[in-house]
Scaffold this active site. Sequence first.
Site, PDB file in Angstrom:
ATOM      1  CE  LYS A  32      44.610  -9.235 122.902  1.00  0.00           C
ATOM      2  NZ  LYS A  32      44.249 -10.342 123.755  1.00  0.00           N
ATOM      3  CE  LYS A  71      53.219 -10.971 120.314  1.00  0.00           C
ATOM      4  NZ  LYS A  71      51.985 -11.356 120.572  1.00  0.00           N
ATOM      5  CE  LYS A 100      47.452 -18.407 118.657  1.00  0.00           C
ATOM      6  NZ  LYS A 100      47.206 -17.897 120.017  1.00  0.00           N
TER       7      LYS A 100
HETATM    8  P1  ADP Z   1      49.004 -14.466 119.444  1.00  0.00           P
HETATM    9  O1  ADP Z   1      49.643 -13.111 119.481  1.00  0.00           O
HETATM   10  O2  ADP Z   1      49.485 -15.262 118.298  1.00  0.00           O
HETATM   11  O3  ADP Z   1      47.496 -14.418 119.538  1.00  0.00           O
HETATM   12  P2  ADP Z   1      48.873 -15.250 122.165  1.00  0.00           P
HETATM   13  O4  ADP Z   1      48.611 -13.843 122.557  1.00  0.00           O
HETATM   14  O5  ADP Z   1      47.754 -16.237 122.220  1.00  0.00           O
HETATM   15  O6  ADP Z   1      49.504 -15.254 120.701  1.00  0.00           O
HETATM   16  O7  ADP Z   1      50.103 -15.773 123.008  1.00  0.00           O
HETATM   17  C1  ADP Z   1      50.233 -17.042 123.620  1.00  0.00           C
HETATM   18  C2  ADP Z   1      51.575 -17.080 124.316  1.00  0.00           C
HETATM   19  O8  ADP Z   1      52.618 -17.058 123.346  1.00  0.00           O
HETATM   20  C3  ADP Z   1      51.833 -15.896 125.237  1.00  0.00           C
HETATM   21  O9  ADP Z   1      52.542 -16.319 126.392  1.00  0.00           O
HETATM   22  C4  ADP Z   1      52.655 -14.972 124.407  1.00  0.00           C
HETATM   23  O10 ADP Z   1      53.476 -14.146 125.164  1.00  0.00           O
HETATM   24  C5  ADP Z   1      53.467 -15.951 123.570  1.00  0.00           C
HETATM   25  N1  ADP Z   1      53.753 -15.360 122.252  1.00  0.00           N
HETATM   26  C6  ADP Z   1      52.865 -15.083 121.273  1.00  0.00           C
HETATM   27  N2  ADP Z   1      53.459 -14.564 120.197  1.00  0.00           N
HETATM   28  C7  ADP Z   1      54.768 -14.489 120.498  1.00  0.00           C
HETATM   29  C8  ADP Z   1      55.933 -14.036 119.785  1.00  0.00           C
HETATM   30  N3  ADP Z   1      55.847 -13.571 118.540  1.00  0.00           N
HETATM   31  N4  ADP Z   1      57.118 -14.114 120.405  1.00  0.00           N
HETATM   32  C9  ADP Z   1      57.224 -14.606 121.653  1.00  0.00           C
HETATM   33  N5  ADP Z   1      56.188 -15.053 122.376  1.00  0.00           N
HETATM   34  C10 ADP Z   1      54.970 -15.006 121.823  1.00  0.00           C
END
Ligand code: ADP
Length: 324
Positions: free
Chosen positions: A110, A189, A192
């Site tokens: 991060k 990946k 957001k």
């Molecule tokens: P972001 O990376 O978009 O901020 P979060 O960290 O808030 O997403 O993730 C919320 C949930 O969604 C978590 O359980 C995370 O493992 C899953 N997740 C987020 N992005 C992905 C992805 N690209 N593929 C699979 N799972 C994901």
Amino acid sequence: MRVLSGIQPSGRLHIGNYFGAMRQHLELQKEHEGFYFIADYHALTSSPEPKALAQYTLDVAMDYLALGLDAEKTVFWRQSDVPEVTELTWLLSCITPMGLLQRCTSYKDKIEQGLSPNHGLFAYPVLQAADILIFNSNLVPVGADQKQHIEVARDIAIRFNNAYGEILTLPKEHILESVAVVPGIDGRKMSKSYGNTIEIFDSEKEIKKKVMRIVTDSTPVEQPKDPEKCNVFALLKLVAAPDELKEWENKYREGGTGYGDVKKRLVELLIEYFAPYRQKRMELGKDIGYVRSVLSNGARRAASVASVTLAKARDAVGLGAKNV
Ligand code: ADP
Ligand code: TRP
């Protein structure tokens, strides 16, 4: 069995969130006791605009409800409505070795993404451990990137129990390996924070625009292509029926099919996949009062469990009325 998970309201939810996490949450609520929450304390670690944090929190709630969260059966709340977790976080912090947190890769990731290196961001896994442990959770369904945090929660629970007696339930992570990482339109990946998402409730026009922008290699149309190396195919896998997927796979390997054709089909399938939930999502958008009532009801139910664990933990460490 109690299944718990949280999702941060740090932006509109995307199909990576859905296939990596939410779909499992919604599936698991049928067989188990679901405890799902919107992790707004966690979202604070990335210093959001106050108005945006509030809006995203409501958006996440509406997305979950539209996609089928059963508010009667499943306990669904906003993390900050049950502040007991912050107190347990402190009790756990005091037995958590610095080294355990220093080994967590998400902090470094991060910081590299440009977030400010605040203490909340560093201590984030302890808050997550408190989320899990205060509700005596058995199973924690998350995407692969969260595996380390669940291991930390288990490690912290073991340390606490060794120090103070068998109070905390040891959790286990539940990861759906086949869709462990959903790629974004730039091939990294989907996240957001990378601006490479396709949102679940994007307009049809927006979905089309984004899918057409998915990065592919420059293999000419007539040449064979490797489906396993293609971002479009990775997304197609999530929404196409097995027979159709097999057909596309053959077309890739034979050559003669351009990425544009696959993208067009992907647009149709994505729209089709989420179509049944769109109407419901729109209706919820017009009934915020109902959404708020679901969350406050959930908070009440969650707090009744959290307060029991917290009281036991306070007693065990020597705090509270019983000890003086
Ligand atoms: P972001 O990376 O978009 O901020 P979060 O960290 O808030 O997403 O993730 C919320 C949930 O969604 C978590 O359980 C995370 O493992 C899953 N997740 C987020 N992005 C992905 C992805 N690209 N593929 C699979 N799972 C994901
Ligand atoms: N850290 C998780 C994420 O970014 C969200 C989260 C907070 C969570 N508390 C949790 C997930 C407890 C599972 C259990 O996705």
